[in-house]
Structure formats: structure tokens, C-alpha cells
Design a protein around this motif. Structure first.
Motif, short mmCIF file in Angstrom:
data_model
loop_
_atom_site.label_atom_id
_atom_site.label_comp_id
_atom_site.label_asym_id
_atom_site.label_seq_id
_atom_site.Cartn_x
_atom_site.Cartn_y
_atom_site.Cartn_z
N LEU A 26 0.85 -1.20 0.00
CA LEU A 26 0.00 0.00 0.00
C LEU A 26 0.87 1.24 0.00
N LEU A 34 -7.63 8.64 2.17
CA LEU A 34 -7.90 7.29 1.68
C LEU A 34 -8.89 6.58 2.59
N ILE A 36 -10.48 2.92 3.33
CA ILE A 36 -10.32 1.49 3.06
C ILE A 36 -11.60 0.79 3.50
N THR A 211 -9.79 8.98 -2.31
CA THR A 211 -9.56 7.64 -2.84
C THR A 211 -10.30 6.63 -1.98
N ARG A 213 -10.58 2.48 -1.53
CA ARG A 213 -10.05 1.20 -2.01
C ARG A 213 -10.70 0.07 -1.24
N PHE A 215 -10.63 -3.85 0.20
CA PHE A 215 -9.59 -4.64 0.84
C PHE A 215 -10.17 -5.97 1.28
N GLN A 219 -5.09 -7.88 -0.79
CA GLN A 219 -4.59 -6.75 -1.54
C GLN A 219 -5.52 -5.57 -1.41
N VAL A 220 -4.92 -4.39 -1.51
CA VAL A 220 -5.71 -3.18 -1.49
C VAL A 220 -5.85 -2.79 -2.95
N GLU A 221 -7.07 -2.76 -3.43
CA GLU A 221 -7.27 -2.56 -4.88
C GLU A 221 -7.30 -1.09 -5.26
#
Ligand code: ADP
Ligand code: MG
Length: 221
Positions: A26, A34, A36, A211, A213, A215, A219-221
């Protein structure tokens, strides 16, 4: 600002192993907000605690502001964390026997800051979160949303570059949640703080973050 490389986290309790994070990479830019997102149990809190240096990964590299944290001794790690990072949790973790001002001043007790300066800074951050009129109240006299704003004031009193928020609106109704999100948005936009928030409220994430993302522990997309 934040860089994680091949982070693994395995919890071992008795004979049972839980793989909470598997090869997570990341990068978070300075000034980014961000969010998540991911289902319950996918490792979001584990990830945030590792970014926040509250917990160590089983393997992998963490860099904060260009500094690698592996090899730091506990004391050094605590000082680094105290200087760089502010934390906001779902449950506000306020001390009910202390008034709002004293709660907010707590992080500065471990630094060489005079009582007068502490008070001045606490008043300043409480004004920032819109609670100047509640400074002498006890946490039990406040609404949940106000308690979370006190917790945010406490998180920013040391002027951290990075704020880590784990489900900051999880205990709040939608109106109070929206106030807290607006405040985090301001801290990002006006003060340029980098924010990493964990949530499962997709709407909130999309409204305030730059952003979002997803998870799943891998993986953090
Ligand atoms: N201290 C711990 N000891 C053992 N297992 C844990 C511990 N903390 C979390 N876990 C496990 O790790 C996984 C990820 O948990 P967590 O990071 O809290 O997920 P989330 O915040 O996304 O709900 C879960 O399976 C959870 O049960
Ligand atoms: Mg969690």
C-alpha cells in the motif's frame, strides 16, 4: 507518506493461526484522504494498527515519511508514533473522570510542553472541532458526536501529519456521523493532513475521500 511492502500478519493464539494480512502492499501520498473498505473480519483494523505502529507485522516493511520503522526500539517507536500519527477509534476512548480539556491535553503530557502551552493548544484544537463551549464538560455530558470530536481534537493536538481513523462513525447516528466526516474532510482539505480511514459505510467513504479502495486482507485494490 506511507508505504507498506509485503506486509504479513499472522495471529497465533494457542494452536490456532489466523492469517489477517497476506502480502499487503500500500502507498498513501501526502495529503491523500484514503478510505479502506471491506467486510467485517477482513483485517482492516489490523492493517490500520500496523500502519499506526501499534502492532508489528509478522513480516514486511513499513515506511512513514520516508523512514523505515523496522529496527526501531520500543521507546523510539513510541516517540515516532507520538510525533507523526493521530488516532481516532470507533469507541472514543475518553477518560470519563477527566473533563474535555484534560482529555485533549493527554497526548502532550508525554512531551516537554508547559501546562500553560498545553492549555492554549487544547483550547485551539477544541475551537477547531467546534467545542469551545464544552471545554469544562465531562464526557458523560456530551453526545456521541461531540465525544468523537473531542477524540479528534485529542488526535490533532500534537499536530500529526497523518490521522488514522478506524470506523470513526461506527457508533454514531447518521447526522452525527456526517458532522464527524465533515470535520475529517476539513482536516484534510484545509490543514493538508493525510488521512487513512477504515469504514464499511460506502456512501460516507465516497463522499469525503479522495480515494476509496477495497480490501480483502490480501490486496488493497
Ligand atoms: N489480537 C488478535 N488475536 C487473534 N486474532 C485476531 C486478533 N485481532 C484480530 N484477529 C483476527 O484477525 C482477523 C482480522 O481482524 P480485524 O483486523 O479486526 O478485522 P476488521 O477490522 O476488518 O473487522 C479476524 O479473523 C480476527 O478474528
Ligand atoms: Mg475493525
Amino acid at each position: 507518506m506511507i508505504k507498506l511492502t509485503e506486509i504479513n500478519k499472522i495471529y497465533r493464539t494457542n494452536e490456532i493461526e489466523t492469517v489477517a494480512l497476506e502480502n499487503v502492499n500500500l502507498e498513501v501520498e501526502k495529503g491523500e484522504f484514503l478510505s479502506i473498505m471491506g467486510p467485517s473480519g477482513c483485517g482492516k483494523s489490523t492493517l490500520l494498527n500496523i500502519i499506526g505502529l501499534l502492532d508489528a507485522p509478522t513480516s514486511g516493511i513499513i515506511e512513514i515519511g520516508g523512514t523505515r520503522t523496522d529496527g526501531m526500539k520500543d521507546k523510539q517507536l513510541a516517540a515516532f508514533r507520538n510525533k507523526k500519527l493521530g488516532f481516532v477509534f470507533q469507541s472514543f476512548h475518553l477518560i470519563n473522570s477527566l473533563n474535555v480539556l484534560d482529555n485533549v491535553e493527554l497526548p502532550l503530557l508525554y512531551r516537554k510542553v508547559s501546562a500553560k502551552e498545553r492549555r492554549h493548544l487544547a483550547e485551539e484544537v477544541l475551537a477547531k472541532v467546534g467545542l469551545s463551549h464544552r471545554m469544562r464538560h465531562m464526557p458523560t455530558q456530551l453526545s456521541g458526536g461531540q465525544c468523537q470530536r473531542v477524540a479528534i481534537a485529542r488526535a490533532i493536538i500534537g499536530n500529526p501529519e497523518i490521522i488514522l481513523a478506524d470506523e470513526p462513525t461506527g457508533n454514531l447516528d447518521s447526522k452525527m456521523g456526517a458532522e464527524v466526516m465533515e470535520l475529517l474532510h476539513q482536516l484534510n482539505k484545509e490543514d493538508g493532513r493525510t488521512i487513512v480511514m477504515v469504514t464499511h459505510n460506502e456512501e460516507q467513504a465516497k463522499q469525503t475521500s479522495r480515494t476509496v479502495r477495497f480490501f480483502d486482507g490480501r490486496q488493497v485494490e
